[in-house]
Design a protein around this motif. Structure first.
Motif, PDB file in Angstrom:
ATOM      1  N   GLU A 397       0.415  -0.835   0.338  1.00 16.44           N
ATOM      2  CA  GLU A 397       0.030   0.267   0.082  1.00 16.44           C
ATOM      3  C   GLU A 397       1.238   1.466  -0.031  1.00 16.44           C
ATOM      4  N   GLN A 401       0.780   4.154  -3.042  1.00 17.62           N
ATOM      5  CA  GLN A 401       0.643   5.381  -2.026  1.00 17.62           C
ATOM      6  C   GLN A 401       1.473   6.265  -3.532  1.00 17.62           C
ATOM      7  N   TYR A 468      -0.259   3.387   4.866  1.00 16.29           N
ATOM      8  CA  TYR A 468      -0.160   3.723   3.719  1.00 16.29           C
ATOM      9  C   TYR A 468       0.981   5.783   3.375  1.00 16.29           C
TER      10      TYR A 468
END
Length: 682
Positions: A397, A401, A468
């Motif tokens: 993730e 991102q 994230y």
């Protein structure tokens, strides 16, 4: 600075220099205080200790009352998944025409090899959710039969996602009927069906036989839609019909089916972004489908820039599924050959008023490479019952991102200055987040399981799914190190090509470990990447912000927000004073967050508090900002009338530094490496 990092004391050792509870081993008990050799009486002392221990143990056991309850055993009746072929292909028929009431009516046929016990599993650990979130509560009306005769089913008492049946003699298949009931209000869960559109996710309306890898279970699926509706999915249609009535899809594995959701609706537009990538737009109203050529061109450039970064692809076709809606539940979920996305109805009509949230499509497409094809080894599971382990989500993730923002800038989906605005906001937040003092980033990878995205009382201290955004900061730092060490000749683009751009055209999964990440980084440029990543991921301490200076910028605070910051406040319908007084305010003047150890936190203000008045006048967001401006450089406090439950309080805020918004300010006039990062690839 509000939200200053809060330290904590380690547990101090006992006065004797050891923990008071540490168990001494035998050699320590017997060691003579004047030397290393035991005294002549050591065997006697040993016997005394053993006898004493036996006496104490028997005394403790004697105190257990006769007939004290003992736990019943948990017999495991669910066979473990094996990597063998399933004997036959399942059939799944979904009637999705009851859009007014949000009811999916399901018929499923499961072939069987013979009589005997059979366990059927409802998917629990859902891909992309990183947690056990299968909504078993939405399944109702279960009926099971064989050869036209009903069969009793029993839910497993230890695993509520499992149903046990006894297949009768002579049966070659069992038939199931049930309903999947879409939530009709947001408080019940995510709404997946409205009178105008639907989002059909196969894992929510099917069971699968236990004992097999899901990639080895064939299934032929069909769906019946309302007349006039059109559908989009990465599945291939068997009957050549893509709209209205019954759609029959070619047989695929159950794993592929679960990875191939459907968007369908009354108002639909399809744009071909490249020869094998399409944008499928569904809207609450037909007018929401209107888009300018330049808006569509930005989506096309997104696909172009993604392929320049990753150099190859692991799909034969890729379908963006995009809902422009205020009725269907929001979503952003990745798949190998498609993605589920939603934006407000005004996605196109308000394009020029702000870009916050517009990195979504870039983020989800990046997952086709990062997460779906290249997948952390401890996150790969053979079925949807085996628990997932999330230790590498800061790659899965966090790097996604990073690429979501970078590709949005390179393609023009977002202005580069807006992406810099997001970088500034993220840097400022983690520079002041107190939770970093006690909880390392890697532990936040457990948050999908621990918290399931429920609201928290003190997020800045508890932390949330920080892998994230803080993960993105790590990869910004890595990119800047590579550029610095190679004099700008290499970057994280080279890592992406080496790590994700492998095995052209191959679908499925290729797993990786922490060591694989380190090895690939060292192949780009030698560095002690293992130590670097271990410190950033597994240790507490300062956030990774050196990339700002390396990139030719510095983090500063100004009294006016950037255009991006305003856009983000609008997108989230909130007032964000995180960097001013550590406060965020949601709809109706209700506090949505208070930073740990901030001025209002220390006054006892918590999330859920209603702000009623500021300096004696009715509360509004503008009134609070005006009061902060007026108090700057003075000694006059700001007064707030608050209400929590039925308790009213007047809170005095002694704050005089004015409004503060994070900005990345360029140092010097030349092109900085951070600017280069956001430039389109040629």
């Amino acid at each position: 600075m509000v939200s200053a990092e809060t330290g904590f004391d380690r547990l101090s050792p006992s006065s004797g220099g050891e923990s008071a509870n540490r168990k001494l081993d035998e050699s320590e008990v017997l060691r003579h205080p004047c030397g290393d050799n035991p005294p002549h009486g050591a065997p006697v002392l040993r016997n005394i200790l053993l006898i004493s221990a036996a006496f104490l143990s028997s005394t403790a056991l004697a105190q257990i009352p006769a007939g004290a309850p003992q736990p019943l055993p948990f017999p495991d009746r669910i066979p473990a998944a094996r990597d063998i072929a399933y004997p036959g292909a399942m059939r799944l028929d979904v009637d999705a025409t009851d859009t007014q009431r949000g009811i999916y009516r399901v018929k499923q046929t499961v072939p069987v090899a013979g009589a005997g016990p059979l366990t059927l599993l409802f998917p629990e650990w859902l891909p992309g959710n990183h947690a056990p979130r299968g909504p078993i509560n939405t399944v109702a009306g279960i009926k099971i039969s064989a050869n036209g005769q009903p069969i009793a089913w029993r839910r497993d008492p230890a695993d509520v996602y499992a149903l046990h049946v006894d297949v009768p003699q002579g049966a070659t298949a069992i038939d199931m009927e049930f309903q999947h009931l879409s939530p009709t209000r947001t408080g019940e869960g995510r709404v997946t069906m409205t009178p105008e559109m639907l989002n059909l996710q196969w894992e929510k309306m099917s069971f699968y036989p236990a004992g097999y890898y899901v990639r080895n279970i064939p299934v032929q699926a069909n769906v019946t839609l309302p007349e006039g509706w059109q559908a989009a999915t990465s599945l291939d249609v068997e009957n050549g019909n893509k709209s209205g009535g019954k759609l029959a899809y070619k047989t695929v594995s159950y794993e592929t089916l679960v990875d191939s959701p459907i968007f369908a609706g009354r108002h639909y537009r399809r744009e071909q972004l490249s020869k094998d990538v399409a944008l499928n737009i569904f809207a609450d109203q037909a007018k929401n489908l209107e888009a300018t050529p330049e808006q569509i061109a930005a989506h096309k450039r997104l696909v172009e820039q993604a392929l320049k970064v990753f150099t190859t692809k692991h799909y034969d076709e890729y379908e963006f599924l995009l809902a422009l809606t205020e009725e269907l539940g929001g979503i952003g979920l990745e798949h190998l050959r498609s993605s589920e996305n939603s934006h407000p109805r005004t996605y196109f009509s308000d394009w020029d008023s702000g870009s916050a949230g517009r990195d979504l499509l870039a983020h989800e497409m990046t997952h086709s490479w990062d997460g779906k094809y290249r997948r952390p080894a401890d996150l790969f599971t053979p079925d949807y019952r085996m628990p997932m382990r999330n230790s590498l989500l800061w790659v899965y993730e966090g790097q996604t991102q990073y690429w979501g923002n970078v590709l949005s800038a390179r393609s023009g989906m977002m202005p580069a200055e807006d992406v810099l605005g997001e970088f500034a906001r993220a840097a400022a937040y983690y520079d002041t987040q107190p939770g970093r003092s006690w909880r390392p980033l890697v532990d936040t990878t457990n948050d999908p399981i621990i918290n399931s995205r429920r609201p928290q009382a003190n997020t800045s201290w508890q932390r949330s799914e920080d892998y994230y955004i803080e993960g993105m900061l790590i990869w910004l730092d890595v990119d800047s190190i590579i550029r610095e060490r190679t004099n700008g000749k290499k970057s994280l683009d080279d890592f992406a090509a080496a790590f994700y751009g492998v095995n052209p055209g191959q679908e499925g999964q290729m797993t990786y470990t922490f060591e694989d990440v380190v090895r690939t980084l060292n192949g780009v440029t030698p560095y002690d990447w293992k130590a670097y990543l271990n410190q950033r991921v597994n240790q507490t301490g300062k956030a990774p912000l050196d990339w700002i200076e390396r990139g030719g910028y510095r983090l500063v605070y100004k009294d006016e927000p950037t255009a991006y910051f305003k856009s983000r406040e609008k997108d989230r319908d909130m007032l964000d004073l995180t960097y001013t007084i550590g406060l965020t305010v949601g709809k109706g003047g209700t506090v949505s967050g208070v930073a740990w150890d901030s001025p209002l936190f220390n006054q006892g203000v918590t999330a859920g508090t209603d702000l009623l008045a500021v300096n004696g006048r009715t509360y509004s967001n503008d009134a609070l900002k005006d009061a902060i401006k007026a108090a700057k450089g003075t000694s006059e406090p700001i007064t707030l009338l608050t209400k929590k439950g039925d308790i009213y309080r007047t809170v005095t805020l002694d704050y005089h530094d004015g409004l503060r918004y994070p900005v990345l300010e360029k140092v010097g006039k030349g092109r900085a490496s951070l600017d280069t990062l956001l430039k389109p690839l040629k």
